[in-house]
Design a protein around this motif. Structure first.
Motif, mmCIF file in Angstrom:
data_model
loop_
_atom_site.group_PDB
_atom_site.id
_atom_site.type_symbol
_atom_site.label_atom_id
_atom_site.label_comp_id
_atom_site.label_asym_id
_atom_site.label_seq_id
_atom_site.Cartn_x
_atom_site.Cartn_y
_atom_site.Cartn_z
ATOM 1 N N THR A 174 -4.869 8.588 8.158
ATOM 2 C CA THR A 174 -4.061 7.765 7.255
ATOM 3 C C THR A 174 -4.911 7.272 6.089
ATOM 4 O OG1 THR A 174 -2.714 7.026 9.111
ATOM 5 C CG2 THR A 174 -2.575 5.723 7.092
ATOM 6 N N CYS A 182 -11.367 7.482 -1.217
ATOM 7 C CA CYS A 182 -10.498 6.349 -0.879
ATOM 8 C C CYS A 182 -11.161 5.034 -1.300
ATOM 9 C CB CYS A 182 -10.203 6.323 0.615
ATOM 10 S SG CYS A 182 -9.171 7.698 1.107
ATOM 11 N N GLN A 220 0.799 4.766 1.822
ATOM 12 C CA GLN A 220 0.134 5.407 2.947
ATOM 13 C C GLN A 220 0.427 6.898 2.920
ATOM 14 O OE1 GLN A 220 0.597 3.506 6.720
ATOM 15 N NE2 GLN A 220 -0.094 1.538 5.923
ATOM 16 N N THR A 247 0.825 -1.209 0.000
ATOM 17 C CA THR A 247 0.000 0.000 0.000
ATOM 18 C C THR A 247 0.859 1.258 0.000
ATOM 19 O OG1 THR A 247 -0.093 0.129 2.410
ATOM 20 C CG2 THR A 247 -1.849 -1.109 1.336
ATOM 21 N N VAL A 303 -0.118 10.072 5.173
ATOM 22 C CA VAL A 303 -0.453 10.341 6.567
ATOM 23 C C VAL A 303 -0.449 11.847 6.816
ATOM 24 C CG1 VAL A 303 0.229 9.904 8.962
ATOM 25 C CG2 VAL A 303 0.621 8.153 7.224
ATOM 26 N N ARG A 355 -4.897 4.827 2.912
ATOM 27 C CA ARG A 355 -4.149 3.693 2.356
ATOM 28 C C ARG A 355 -4.710 3.334 0.990
ATOM 29 N NH1 ARG A 355 -4.236 -0.974 6.581
ATOM 30 N NH2 ARG A 355 -6.421 -0.391 6.480
#
Ligand code: ADP
Length: 267
Positions: A250, A230, A183, A181, A185, A252
């Motif tokens: 976060t 997302c 990420q 993934t 953040v 992902r």
């Protein structure tokens, strides 16, 4: 127990037979409910700034002979108009995203471009509060998706981080590969989110503190837009936060391989 909404239709098929059609209407009803809910929420949300503008216009008319008061009211009119603008923009973003279906035509998107574009669009607001806005992105990260939507998602998180933080704090965004993934953040040192609200902040129009959020121009749509984006990209968004300690969001997303893997070599 499972409750389903069915619609049954009977059609004659000659002298001795009938055709019985039973259709499951559960999903159609649900979609219709969500649509009706959304419109009623939107109307409610639009009424606040529109009502405010109309009251302020009256106040300006009444205060014609007092230039200072006129200036004050005009300033507040600008705040209301900005809010209206943002709300309309978010409603447009949101309506493009109804449903959790995957994107039609994903393309290869550079994550560093998403990060730098989102930073650019948040910089003014951060500067206005002397907030240190810092971004870092691993080189060569890519995902499949829609660059514009991904920028909207990261920008919404950054703009919340700035909105819900005090002056002279720090907001960071980092993007890195973790397993399969990517990420992204976003962290702030702001007021944080009470645990009881953390599950609900991704709902449409949900605000922890409606009066305060309205005062900052919040619409309550930002995080639900992030969540939809997302999900449309096959990923998710989560939050970690403690009151008074800041928040970390976060995102992902499935990784699409590194730039150097493009063309020929497998990603
Ligand atoms: P809004 O337009 O009100 O900011 P959002 O959907 O973006 O709507 O966020 C929902 C609510 O979650 C906000 O009203 C706020 O209470 C809370 N929230 C979101 N991001 C943060 C953050 N970084 N720090 C503290 N609270 C936050």
């Amino acid at each position: 127990t499972v409750h389903v909404n069915v619609r049954a239709r009977v059609a004659p098929l000659g002298a001795h037979h009938v055709l019985l059609l039973i259709e499951d209407q559960t999903r159609a009803r649900r979609v219709e409910e969500v649509r009706r809910d959304f419109i009623s929420n939107v109307s409610h949300e639009l009424k606040t700034p529109v009502g405010g503008l109309s009251l302020l216009a009256e106040a300006v008319l009444d205060a014609k002979d007092d230039p200072e008061a006129v200036e004050r009211f005009a300033g507040r009119m600008r705040v209301e108009a900005d809010r209206l603008n943002r709300l309309v923009q978010e409603i447009v973003d949101f309506s493009r995203l109804q449903g959790n279906d995957p994107l039609d035509e994903p393309t290869l998107v550079d994550v560093d471009r998403v990060v730098s574009e989102s930073l650019d669009r948040t910089k003014l607001a951060a500067d206005a509060k002397d907030i240190d806005l810092v971004g870092e992105c691993e080189v060569g990260l890519a995902v499949y998706g829609d660059e514009g939507l991904l920028v909207t998602a990261v920008r919404n998180l950054l703009s919340n981080a700035v909105t819900y933080s005090e002056r002279r704090t720090r907001v960071t965004v980092t993007a890195a590969r973790v397993g399969d993934t990517v990420q992204v953040v976003v962290s702030d040192q702001g007021r944080g989110i009470p645990e009881a609200d953390q599950d609900r902040i991704f709902e449409r129009f949900y605000r922890v503190d409606p009066a305060r959020s309205r005062a900052t121009g919040g619409t309550g749509l930002g995080l639900s837009i992030v969540k939809h984006i997302c999900e449309n990209h096959g990923g998710d968004v989560t939050v970690w936060s403690q009151e008074g300690q800041g928040s970390t969001f976060t995102i992902r997303l499935p990784v699409a391989g590194r730039h150097q893997d493009r063309g020929g070599r497998s990603a």
